[in-house]
Structures are given as C-alpha cells and as structure tokens.
Design a protein around this motif. Structure first.
Motif, PDB file in Angstrom:
ATOM      1  N   GLY A  80      10.435 -44.515  20.199  1.00  0.00           N
ATOM      2  CA  GLY A  80       9.139 -45.063  19.803  1.00  0.00           C
ATOM      3  C   GLY A  80       8.521 -45.982  20.841  1.00  0.00           C
ATOM      4  O   GLY A  80       9.197 -46.463  21.752  1.00  0.00           O
TER       5      GLY A  80
ATOM      6  N   SER B 249       8.297 -42.356  15.075  1.00  0.00           N
ATOM      7  CA  SER B 249       9.123 -43.092  16.042  1.00  0.00           C
ATOM      8  C   SER B 249       8.493 -44.436  16.380  1.00  0.00           C
ATOM      9  O   SER B 249       9.189 -45.461  16.471  1.00  0.00           O
ATOM     10  CB  SER B 249       9.313 -42.256  17.312  1.00  0.00           C
ATOM     11  OG  SER B 249      10.137 -41.136  17.072  1.00  0.00           O
ATOM     12  N   ASP B 250       7.169 -44.446  16.572  1.00  0.00           N
ATOM     13  CA  ASP B 250       6.473 -45.697  16.865  1.00  0.00           C
ATOM     14  C   ASP B 250       6.584 -46.671  15.690  1.00  0.00           C
ATOM     15  O   ASP B 250       6.780 -47.871  15.878  1.00  0.00           O
ATOM     16  CB  ASP B 250       4.997 -45.430  17.168  1.00  0.00           C
ATOM     17  CG  ASP B 250       4.788 -44.503  18.352  1.00  0.00           C
ATOM     18  OD1 ASP B 250       5.643 -44.496  19.259  1.00  0.00           O
ATOM     19  OD2 ASP B 250       3.773 -43.780  18.367  1.00  0.00           O
TER      20      ASP B 250
END
Length: 276
Positions: free
Chosen positions: A164, A204-205
């Motif tokens: 991320g 993911s971020d």
C-alpha cells in the motif's frame, strides 16, 4: 527461562493463561521445556478453561498450578479440581513476562504491550506500574479493515499493507507545510485519512493507512511514556507487531528519539508467561 526438576514440586506442570479480548494464550512449563498455545477467546469459565487444557493435550491431574490474568479471570475460583488457580493483575503479568523474555538485564524499562489495545507498563526495582496506553491496537486494525474493505484476517491485512501507499490516504507534512517541523521526517502523516474524500485508494492503501495511524499513535504513546518515566529501554510485546509495517514505523520512531528497543521472541505470550 529454564524450569528444572529441582524447581518444581513432584515435577508437575505449571500453566499460565492470559484471557485476551481476541485470543486466549497458554504457556506450559514442565522441567526445562516451555510450549505455547493460543485459542479464540470465549467467555471465561471453568468449563472454558478445561476445554483449552484438553485441546492442549493437558490433564488437569498433572498440573501443579494455573496462573491466570486478563479478561475476567477473577470469575474463576481459586481452586479447580484441587489445583491452585493463582490470579495475577495484568500490569504485573505484563511486566513479569517482559522481564523474563528480554535480553537486557536492566531493571528499569518500559513495556509496550501491543494487543487488541495498547498498554505501557514501567518496570523498575519497586515493581510494575501502568503509565500510559491507547485504545488503538490490533483490534482497531482488524475492525477498521473489516469496515473499510471487508477483511479482518491479520495475515491478509499484513500482506495488503506492504503493497500500500500511505500517501494515497494521508496528507503528509510536505503536503501541508513549506518547511520542517522539528526533526520529523517530511513524509510523516499530518492528517490521517485526510485524502479519503478526494482520492480512491485501493485496499492495500487503506490497509497501510489504518496500520500507519495505529502505529503512529502507539509510537507517540510509548515515547511520551518513556520520556515521562525517565527510561530509555523499551520492550515490545504482543501480537500486533507482527504487522510488518507497524513494527517498521515503531523502529523508525524509536531510533529518531534515540531509544533502545527490543521486539522480544514469543512476545505474544509474554503476559501468560508472567503468571508462572
């Protein structure tokens, strides 16, 4: 820590149990052997205790003492089937367990217990005392990730977060100020999730953003607790540091403040070990 025949009564087994919010951890000490087990937490009761002993292939007739802490351990009696049940204050168990596992021999240290939430415990020659904490921890990470993108498996969250980009969800210092603020790195978060309304971060971020927010809060709490307590040695225990991004953030922060730190081996079992 070694447990020899000379140190045990008729060579029976000593058990330590920590009834956590998410996990119930168990340590077994017999002669010089120590083993660890973990179970999903359920309501603390005599039946639940016997159930986890059975699942750990332990016969209560072979047990000398059972040390308990965490959760509602006081709901248990002081004796079960003629086996002593020793109740430990969780602060004492945190300090005792960390002291057993840490490599440094110093008696003055701060334990950062990273579980579902986070507690900071000062250890010194006088004993152990709670000096700080935060409601943010592993429970926060799993809960927010479940709400944000439907995932609460720690291993999957850990894997997602490593791919991320925190800058997709957070405003960092270089976004909002034109110069340095103290000795903070320019990529430090200025506003957690401040970009959430204008960007479309992927899972993911989001995972990275959640772990980053929790890690920063734990870091600030630990640093302030260490400074106010006058100690420079920090011992990190618990299961939450298994999030690699979180442990990286803690390492960077402790180095920034010139604090010595140790992520102890088997740290997730430190509290139950502190009841033996």
């Amino acid at each position: 820590k070694n447990f020899s025949v000379e140190n045990c009564l008729v060579c029976k087994i000593s058990i330590g149990i920590d009834f956590g919010i998410t996990n119930t951890d168990l340590v077994t000490a017999h002669h010089d052997q120590i083993s660890y087990s973990t179970f999903p937490s359920k309501k603390v009761s005599e039946n639940y205790l016997k159930k986890i002993l059975s699942e750990a292939n332990l016969n209560i007739n072979d047990i000398e003492t059972i040390g308990v802490t965490g959760g509602r351990h006081n709901d248990l009696p002081n004796e079960i089937d003629n086996v002593i049940v020793a109740h430990f204050n969780e602060v004492d168990a945190i300090g005792r367990g960390a002291k057993t596992l840490k490599k440094d021999s110093s008696s003055n240290f701060l334990v950062v217990s990273c579980g579902s939430g986070t507690a900071c415990v000062l250890g010194n020659d006088e004993g152990y005392v709670h000096v700080g904490g935060t409601g943010l921890g592993g429970g926060t990470i799993r809960g927010l990730c479940k709400l944000l993108f439907g995932e609460d498996d720690p291993e999957k969250i850990n894997s997602l977060s490593l791919n991320g980009d925190v800058t997709k969800v957070d405003h960092i210092l270089s976004d909002v100020v034109s110069g340095p603020i103290g000795n903070l790195p320019k990529n430090s978060s200025a506003v957690n999730f401040g970009k959430g309304f204008s960007f479309e971060p992927n899972n993911s971020d989001l995972a990275a953003g959640v772990i980053n927010m929790v890690a920063q809060t734990i870091l600030r709490t630990a640093v302030m607790s260490a400074i106010s307590s006058g100690v420079s040695e920090i011992v990190i225990i618990g299961r939450t540091p298994k999030y690699r991004l979180l442990s990286n953030i803690l390492e960077e922060g402790f180095n920034l403040y010139n604090l010595n730190y140790e992520f102890v081996e088997n740290g997730e079992y430190a509290i139950c070990l502190g009841t033996i």
